[in-house]
Each structure stands twice: as structure tokens, then as C-alpha cells.
Design a protein around this motif. Structure first.
Motif, PDB file in Angstrom:
ATOM      1  N   LYS A 136      22.614   3.748  16.154  1.00  0.00           N
ATOM      2  CA  LYS A 136      24.009   3.725  15.717  1.00  0.00           C
ATOM      3  C   LYS A 136      24.058   3.315  14.250  1.00  0.00           C
ATOM      4  CE  LYS A 136      25.475   4.569  19.911  1.00  0.00           C
ATOM      5  NZ  LYS A 136      26.065   5.869  20.280  1.00  0.00           N
ATOM      6  N   ILE A 137      24.995   3.884  13.521  1.00  0.00           N
ATOM      7  CA  ILE A 137      25.180   3.544  12.106  1.00  0.00           C
ATOM      8  C   ILE A 137      26.569   2.982  11.923  1.00  0.00           C
ATOM      9  CG2 ILE A 137      25.268   4.437   9.757  1.00  0.00           C
ATOM     10  CD1 ILE A 137      23.251   6.558  10.567  1.00  0.00           C
ATOM     11  N   LEU A 138      26.625   1.792  11.350  1.00  0.00           N
ATOM     12  CA  LEU A 138      27.900   1.106  11.108  1.00  0.00           C
ATOM     13  C   LEU A 138      28.210   1.114   9.619  1.00  0.00           C
ATOM     14  CD1 LEU A 138      27.520  -1.993  13.464  1.00  0.00           C
ATOM     15  CD2 LEU A 138      28.726   0.150  13.922  1.00  0.00           C
ATOM     16  N   ASN A 139      29.472   1.368   9.299  1.00  0.00           N
ATOM     17  CA  ASN A 139      29.906   1.329   7.902  1.00  0.00           C
ATOM     18  C   ASN A 139      29.940  -0.109   7.391  1.00  0.00           C
ATOM     19  OD1 ASN A 139      30.378   4.158   7.698  1.00  0.00           O
ATOM     20  ND2 ASN A 139      32.276   3.885   8.855  1.00  0.00           N
ATOM     21  N   GLU A 140      30.130  -0.230   6.088  1.00  0.00           N
ATOM     22  CA  GLU A 140      30.125  -1.548   5.468  1.00  0.00           C
ATOM     23  C   GLU A 140      31.205  -2.461   6.035  1.00  0.00           C
ATOM     24  OE1 GLU A 140      28.845  -4.594   3.154  1.00  0.00           O
ATOM     25  OE2 GLU A 140      27.897  -2.630   3.280  1.00  0.00           O
ATOM     26  N   TYR A 141      32.354  -1.890   6.400  1.00  0.00           N
ATOM     27  CA  TYR A 141      33.471  -2.696   6.898  1.00  0.00           C
ATOM     28  C   TYR A 141      33.455  -2.864   8.407  1.00  0.00           C
ATOM     29  CZ  TYR A 141      35.243   2.020   7.733  1.00  0.00           C
ATOM     30  OH  TYR A 141      35.380   3.320   8.145  1.00  0.00           O
ATOM     31  N   GLU A 142      32.407  -2.409   9.088  1.00  0.00           N
ATOM     32  CA  GLU A 142      32.345  -2.481  10.545  1.00  0.00           C
ATOM     33  C   GLU A 142      31.277  -3.459  11.019  1.00  0.00           C
ATOM     34  OE1 GLU A 142      33.704   1.862  12.218  1.00  0.00           O
ATOM     35  OE2 GLU A 142      31.642   1.673  11.475  1.00  0.00           O
ATOM     36  N   ARG A 143      31.532  -4.022  12.204  1.00  0.00           N
ATOM     37  CA  ARG A 143      30.532  -4.839  12.902  1.00  0.00           C
ATOM     38  C   ARG A 143      30.461  -4.327  14.334  1.00  0.00           C
ATOM     39  NH1 ARG A 143      30.338  -5.665   8.378  1.00  0.00           N
ATOM     40  NH2 ARG A 143      30.170  -7.640   7.229  1.00  0.00           N
ATOM     41  N   GLY A 144      29.284  -4.418  14.930  1.00  0.00           N
ATOM     42  CA  GLY A 144      29.099  -3.989  16.302  1.00  0.00           C
ATOM     43  C   GLY A 144      28.789  -5.176  17.200  1.00  0.00           C
ATOM     44  N   VAL A 145      29.641  -5.400  18.193  1.00  0.00           N
ATOM     45  CA  VAL A 145      29.398  -6.466  19.174  1.00  0.00           C
ATOM     46  C   VAL A 145      28.541  -5.869  20.290  1.00  0.00           C
ATOM     47  CG1 VAL A 145      30.457  -8.116  20.757  1.00  0.00           C
ATOM     48  CG2 VAL A 145      31.595  -7.547  18.588  1.00  0.00           C
ATOM     49  N   ILE A 146      27.337  -6.419  20.461  1.00  0.00           N
ATOM     50  CA  ILE A 146      26.351  -5.864  21.392  1.00  0.00           C
ATOM     51  C   ILE A 146      26.427  -6.603  22.729  1.00  0.00           C
ATOM     52  CG2 ILE A 146      23.947  -5.251  21.726  1.00  0.00           C
ATOM     53  CD1 ILE A 146      25.292  -3.958  19.278  1.00  0.00           C
ATOM     54  N   PHE A 147      26.598  -5.828  23.805  1.00  0.00           N
ATOM     55  CA  PHE A 147      26.541  -6.349  25.170  1.00  0.00           C
ATOM     56  C   PHE A 147      25.247  -5.847  25.817  1.00  0.00           C
ATOM     57  CE2 PHE A 147      30.991  -6.474  24.172  1.00  0.00           C
ATOM     58  CZ  PHE A 147      31.483  -7.578  24.845  1.00  0.00           C
ATOM     59  N   ARG A 148      24.521  -6.748  26.424  1.00  0.00           N
ATOM     60  CA  ARG A 148      23.308  -6.379  27.166  1.00  0.00           C
ATOM     61  C   ARG A 148      23.465  -6.809  28.612  1.00  0.00           C
ATOM     62  NH1 ARG A 148      17.951  -7.609  24.167  1.00  0.00           N
ATOM     63  NH2 ARG A 148      18.786  -5.786  23.056  1.00  0.00           N
ATOM     64  N   LEU A 149      23.573  -5.783  29.468  1.00  0.00           N
ATOM     65  CA  LEU A 149      23.813  -6.020  30.888  1.00  0.00           C
ATOM     66  C   LEU A 149      25.059  -6.885  31.105  1.00  0.00           C
ATOM     67  CD1 LEU A 149      20.127  -6.579  32.140  1.00  0.00           C
ATOM     68  CD2 LEU A 149      21.515  -4.488  32.259  1.00  0.00           C
ATOM     69  N   GLY A 150      26.085  -6.635  30.290  1.00  0.00           N
ATOM     70  CA  GLY A 150      27.345  -7.328  30.446  1.00  0.00           C
ATOM     71  C   GLY A 150      27.478  -8.632  29.701  1.00  0.00           C
ATOM     72  N   ARG A 151      26.401  -9.109  29.095  1.00  0.00           N
ATOM     73  CA  ARG A 151      26.441 -10.371  28.353  1.00  0.00           C
ATOM     74  C   ARG A 151      26.405 -10.084  26.851  1.00  0.00           C
ATOM     75  NH1 ARG A 151      25.286 -14.992  31.182  1.00  0.00           N
ATOM     76  NH2 ARG A 151      24.547 -15.974  29.254  1.00  0.00           N
ATOM     77  N   VAL A 152      27.192 -10.876  26.085  1.00  0.00           N
ATOM     78  CA  VAL A 152      27.220 -10.696  24.637  1.00  0.00           C
ATOM     79  C   VAL A 152      25.909 -11.210  24.041  1.00  0.00           C
ATOM     80  CG1 VAL A 152      28.363 -11.332  22.491  1.00  0.00           C
ATOM     81  CG2 VAL A 152      29.723 -10.868  24.506  1.00  0.00           C
ATOM     82  N   ILE A 153      25.263 -10.370  23.259  1.00  0.00           N
ATOM     83  CA  ILE A 153      24.035 -10.785  22.566  1.00  0.00           C
ATOM     84  C   ILE A 153      24.396 -11.349  21.195  1.00  0.00           C
ATOM     85  CG2 ILE A 153      21.779 -10.056  21.731  1.00  0.00           C
ATOM     86  CD1 ILE A 153      22.146 -10.044  24.782  1.00  0.00           C
ATOM     87  N   LYS A 154      24.950 -10.501  20.334  1.00  0.00           N
ATOM     88  CA  LYS A 154      25.394 -10.913  19.006  1.00  0.00           C
ATOM     89  C   LYS A 154      26.135  -9.755  18.355  1.00  0.00           C
ATOM     90  CE  LYS A 154      20.927  -9.813  16.876  1.00  0.00           C
ATOM     91  NZ  LYS A 154      19.837 -10.342  16.025  1.00  0.00           N
ATOM     92  N   ALA A 155      26.677 -10.040  17.183  1.00  0.00           N
ATOM     93  CA  ALA A 155      27.346  -9.000  16.392  1.00  0.00           C
ATOM     94  C   ALA A 155      26.392  -8.533  15.301  1.00  0.00           C
ATOM     95  CB  ALA A 155      28.631  -9.546  15.782  1.00  0.00           C
ATOM     96  N   LYS A 156      26.212  -7.232  15.197  1.00  0.00           N
ATOM     97  CA  LYS A 156      25.300  -6.664  14.207  1.00  0.00           C
ATOM     98  C   LYS A 156      26.057  -5.772  13.235  1.00  0.00           C
ATOM     99  CE  LYS A 156      21.209  -6.577  17.201  1.00  0.00           C
ATOM    100  NZ  LYS A 156      20.129  -5.715  17.748  1.00  0.00           N
TER     101      LYS A 156
END
Length: 253
Positions: A19-39
Motif C-alpha cells: 500500500k502507498i500512503l500520501n504525505e497527508y495520510e496515515r494507515g491504522v493497521i489491524f492484525r487479526l482485529g487488534r491495532v498494531i500501530k499507525a504507519k
């Protein structure tokens, strides 16, 4: 044929993983339903099927608040609308703590606008918008802080008054202007009377001043183009008549 069988799964895997995120975007990552971190921003690699990403915009958002029917503290019905500027500062909270932060912000802004404007009188609402704006911003910022949202500014855009109230305010403004005009006119009359009194006192103390004023008046009249003929006549010749009038006045008193 065998190459296609190998290439297609690889392409699908990369499409799901990269996935590619723009400069103004953040991606909240869920792994098996649990929040890992924002990338982000940039290139993000996910584990297909296991990871799931929610995009969150970090840009400043301008949101219009629909016109609200408000009854002020002095029982005047008005319509008030506003605009709110806010941004997400903690993307994980914006995704986890509230289902739809834009909708929640809109509803909270409407109720807060009605509450704050309803506690103010009409004159205060019209004349002290900065104070109302600051109060709205402080209340909204306090309520949205757990959502990871920062309210930057709140501005009241328009206050729609009833036609009857607009006519009443126009009459009041006109009456105030007439009052100021009368006060200014009376002040001018008072100053003119005061100056005339001082001038009369000076002429009484110094009779020569009247002669000078007489000559100045003649000069002004002769400067204009007219057919009037002026014969100067010394005022001193009238002095015996003035003295006689003064003696008669003294005898009568």
C-alpha cells in the motif's frame, strides 16, 4: 501456462500486501482485529488476509454546521450557522474511539452551537462573536480530545434575524443617529452663544473693536462684484446719541 499460474498469485499477493500512503495520510493497521500501530506516509507492506488498514487523512478539515434554530436568553428566535476547522492528530484514536468522527463532530457542533448561543443575549451574540467563537472552540476541543481530534477554530458565519426584529433594530439605530445629531447641534449652538457672549464683552470693554469690525465688514462687502454703493460713516458721530440714551436709561431706573 505454468508461468501464468505462478505469476497471477504473486501479483495478487503484492496488490494486497503493498500500500502507498500520501504525505497527508496515515494507515491504522489491524492484525487479526487488534491495532498494531499507525504507519505512513510512503510504502506500507501488509500481511494479506491477516492485516487490514484504515486510511486516515491528517489534513485540516473545514466543516459547515447547518443553520440551527436558537432562542437567546432574552427570548429572541434566530438562526445561526457556523464553520469548524479541525484536524486528526492521533489517527488510532480517531478510528478506534469513535465510529465516524466526521459525523460525530457534526452532531456535537450542532448541539454545542444551540447550547452556547442560547445562553447569550441577542446583543451579546451580535457584538461579541469573538467571545462566542472562543467558547465554542474550547467546548468542542475538550469533547473531541478523546477522539484524537484537535479543533483549531470555530467561526459563526451568519445570524439570521426575524423580519420584525430587523425592522425594530433599524428604527432603534435611526433614533440613536437622530439623538446624536441633536446633541451635536445643541453643543454647536452652545459654543456659538458662548463665543458671541465673549465677543460682546470684548466690544463693550474696547469700543474700538467695533470700529475695526465695521471696517472689516465694509472691506468684505466691497470685495464682491455688486452694484451696492457704500458711504462710510464714522461711528464716533453717533457717540452723543449713545450717551443720551444711556442717561435716559439711568434716569428711568
Amino acid at each position: 501456462m505454468y508461468y501464468l499460474i505462478l505469476v497471477i498469485p504473486i501479483i495478487l499477493f503484492l496488490w494486497a500486501a503493498i500500500k502507498i500512503l500520501n504525505e497527508y495520510e496515515r494507515g491504522v493497521i489491524f492484525r487479526l482485529g487488534r491495532v498494531i500501530k499507525a504507519k505512513g506516509p510512503g510504502l506500507i507492506i501488509l500481511i494479506p488476509v491477516v492485516d487490514w488498514m484504515v486510511r486516515v487523512s491528517m489534513r485540516l478539515v473545514a466543516m459547515d454546521v447547518d443553520p440551527q434554530d436558537v432562542i437567546t436568553r432574552d427570548n429572541v428566535s434566530v438562526k445561526v450557522n457556523a464553520v469548524i476547522y479541525f484536524r486528526v492528530i492521533e489517527p488510532i484514536k480517531a478510528v478506534v474511539e469513535v465510529e465516524n468522527y466526521s459525523y460525530a463532530m457534526s452532531q456535537l457542533a450542532q448541539t454545542t452551537l444551540r447550547s452556547v448561543c442560547g445562553q447569550a443575549e441577542l446583543d451579546e451574540l451580535l457584538a461579541k462573536r469573538d467571545k462566542i467563537n472562543s467558547e465554542l472552540q474550547e467546548i468542542l476541543d475538550t469533547h473531541t480530545d478523546p477522539w484524537g481530534i484537535k479543533v483549531a477554530t470555530v467561526e459563526i458565519k451568519h445570524i439570521d434575524l426575524p423580519q420584525e426584529m430587523q425592522r425594530s433594530m433599524a428604527k432603534q439605530a435611526e433614533a440613536e443617529r437622530e439623538l446624536r445629531a441633536k446633541v451635536i447641534n445643541a453643543e454647536g449652538e452652545f459654543q456659538a452663544a458662548d463665543r458671541l457672549t465673549k465677543a460682546a464683552q470684548i466690544i463693550q470693554d474696547y469700543p474700538t473693536a467695533l470700529q475695526l469690525r465695521y471696517l472689516q465688514t465694509m472691506r468684505e462687502m466691497s470685495a464682491e462684484k455688486n452694484t451696492t454703493i457704500i458711504f462710510p460713516f464714522p461711528i464716533d458721530m453717533f457717540k452723543p446719541f449713545f450717551d443720551l440714551i444711556d442717561k435716559k436709561s439711568g434716569m428711568n431706573s
